[in-house]
Design an enzyme around this catalytic site. Structure first.
Site, PDB file in Angstrom:
ATOM      1  N   CYS A 127      37.097  56.349  55.318  1.00  0.00           N
ATOM      2  CA  CYS A 127      37.325  54.591  56.016  1.00  0.00           C
ATOM      3  C   CYS A 127      37.208  54.671  57.583  1.00  0.00           C
ATOM      4  CB  CYS A 127      37.676  54.236  55.176  1.00  0.00           C
ATOM      5  SG  CYS A 127      37.208  51.842  55.372  1.00  0.00           S
ATOM      6  N   HIS A 186      34.028  55.007  52.745  1.00  0.00           N
ATOM      7  CA  HIS A 186      34.812  55.590  51.620  1.00  0.00           C
ATOM      8  C   HIS A 186      34.023  56.862  51.564  1.00  0.00           C
ATOM      9  CE1 HIS A 186      37.957  53.034  50.182  1.00  0.00           C
ATOM     10  NE2 HIS A 186      38.244  52.453  51.744  1.00  0.00           N
ATOM     11  N   ASP A 220      44.456  50.274  61.632  1.00  0.00           N
ATOM     12  CA  ASP A 220      45.223  50.936  60.700  1.00  0.00           C
ATOM     13  C   ASP A 220      45.430  52.454  61.002  1.00  0.00           C
ATOM     14  OD1 ASP A 220      42.570  50.475  60.575  1.00  0.00           O
ATOM     15  OD2 ASP A 220      43.136  49.725  58.624  1.00  0.00           O
ATOM     16  N   GLU A 264      45.114  51.702  53.575  1.00  0.00           N
ATOM     17  CA  GLU A 264      44.199  52.023  52.142  1.00  0.00           C
ATOM     18  C   GLU A 264      45.159  52.006  50.974  1.00  0.00           C
ATOM     19  OE1 GLU A 264      40.742  52.703  51.817  1.00  0.00           O
ATOM     20  OE2 GLU A 264      40.698  52.755  53.996  1.00  0.00           O
ATOM     21  N   HIS A 305      36.592  46.073  61.234  1.00  0.00           N
ATOM     22  CA  HIS A 305      36.962  47.336  60.768  1.00  0.00           C
ATOM     23  C   HIS A 305      35.742  47.851  60.808  1.00  0.00           C
ATOM     24  CE1 HIS A 305      36.561  49.180  57.265  1.00  0.00           C
ATOM     25  NE2 HIS A 305      37.585  48.930  56.629  1.00  0.00           N
ATOM     26  N   HIS A 343      39.350  54.599  59.570  1.00  0.00           N
ATOM     27  CA  HIS A 343      39.875  54.314  60.894  1.00  0.00           C
ATOM     28  C   HIS A 343      40.830  55.214  61.749  1.00  0.00           C
ATOM     29  CE1 HIS A 343      42.555  52.823  56.872  1.00  0.00           C
ATOM     30  NE2 HIS A 343      40.917  52.137  57.375  1.00  0.00           N
TER      31      HIS A 343
END
Length: 385
Positions: free
Chosen positions: A99, A354, A74, A133, A160, A101
């Protein structure tokens, strides 16, 4: 050219400086194309889509393909103002890769560079996905038909990063990794009136209070205690002044569950409670849902058990079984359509995902590339499906 650790870290830092919000990843898109153009092109084919202009699909032609293996990374960032004092901190005010990415994309580029120089046995499709997101980029891509023809994927993988896992550790399970999430809005229509004459009104605040109390019994009394579900109403709006009975109320919340069946059950019970309160209070209650592509990340059991078995036996990989998390991820929509596995990559960040001080350890990048390319080489040499 196979990217080495120094090059991967440099790429990650460049990506970190140009974070962009969902569906606005044009600078990121351009930079990814620039990097991919430096790889040998013998086996590569890149595809773009006007309907989803920041998405990128890269097809790697296998030497003797039996299947097409997908890998997703992502691209988007978050509306967070970075507080890390770094030479490569975000240059886009109010936007940050909080996050990780940028880590996800860099690992994907590392894998891609390896197979651009070492032709895989099976076909591989690397999907650089916008809008994880928000805006359900995975669902948009699937529903637009991106995964058709030579880009049709037989099994999908993605990672992730995990702030709480030690750097380079791979973690997953053979069931659900992330919960599914659904936004829920409730609009209550009663009747406003003077606070001194409640019998002439229909108090939407009282109805809202009863609704919230009853909804909490769904988790405590309708769901098997060994299964997981969450209902949270985090926002309530009602009334204008202390001496006027509110005629309307609006509640905004979220539902989370480890299976789509669980989410559907909770949704059904909320509607049933709303209908009961409509009768009890002679009011009108409207329930609105918006799930988009944020389905539970339900790992395919067969593929995931194979992935786990390999990772546990590879003495160059640190692996651990991880419990499900109640966070959401739109890779769940793709896994609802195509079997696959999502896994964690430990990055040992002092700040959580986050957060304004999320700071992953970059040593994780090469660890992720090496672990997954070794797994793919093993997977592609198996005769079984």
């Amino acid at each position: 050219m196979v990217l080495d650790e120094h090059q991967l870290i440099d790429i990650r830092r460049k990506l970190h400086q140009i974070p962009e919000l969902a569906l606005d990843e044009f600078q990121t898109h351009s930079y990814l194309k620039k990097v991919i153009a430096t790889f040998p092109q013998n086996y590569l084919e890149l595809k773009e889509f006007k309907e989803l202009p920041t998405a990128l699909l890269v097809h790697i032609q296998g030497s003797n393909p039996k299947r097409t293996i997908g890998y997703r990374a992502d691209m988007d960032a978050l509306p967070v103002t970075e507080e890390n004092k770094l030479s490569y901190a975000s240059k886009n005010k109010g936007v940050m890769h909080a996050c990780g990415h940028d880590i996800h994309m860099t690992v994907a580029l590392g894998i891609l560079s390896y197979y651009a120089s070492n032709q895989p046995k099976d076909n591989i499709v690397v999907f650089f996905q916008p809008a994880e997101e928000s805006d359900s980029g995975g669902k948009k891509a699937y529903d637009l038909g991106l995964f058709q023809g030579k880009y049709a994927v037989d099994e999908f993988y993605g990672l992730h990063d995990n702030a709480d896992l030690a750097t380079g550790v791979i973690g997953t399970n053979a069931e659900t990794l992330f919960a599914g999430t659904t936004e829920v809005n409730v609009i209550i229509q009663g009747k406003s009136g003077h606070a001194a004459f409640p019998h002439n009104a229909n108090d939407a605040v009282i109805i809202a209070a009863n609704f919230i109390t009853q909804v909490q019994t769904i988790i405590s009394r309708n769901i098997d205690p060994i299964k997981c579900g969450v209902i949270t109403f985090g926002k309530i709006e009602a009334g204008t002044i202390r001496n006027v009975i509110a005629g309307t109320a609006r509640l905004e919340g979220t539902i989370r569950g480890l299976t789509q069946d669980m989410i559907e059950f909770i949704r059904k019970r909320i509607v049933e409670i709303a209908k009961g309160l409509e009768i009890s209070f002679n009011a009108k209650i409207t329930v609105e849902y918006n799930q988009g592509g944020y389905y539970p990340v339900e790992n395919d059991s067969k593929l995931s058990e194979r992935f786990i078995k390999y990772m546990e036996q590879d003495d160059q990989v640190r692996f651990q079984i991880t419990k499900p998390a109640m966070t959401g991820e739109d890779f769940g929509y793709l896994l609802n359509k195509i079997p696959g596995t999502m896994f964690w990559l430990g990055v040992s960040s002092p700040g959580s995902l986050h957060s304004v001080d999320f700071l992953p350890h970059e040593e994780a990048i090469m660890a992720g590339v090496r672990a997954f390319t070794r797994f793919l080489n093993y997977r592609m040499n198996l005769e079984e499906d």
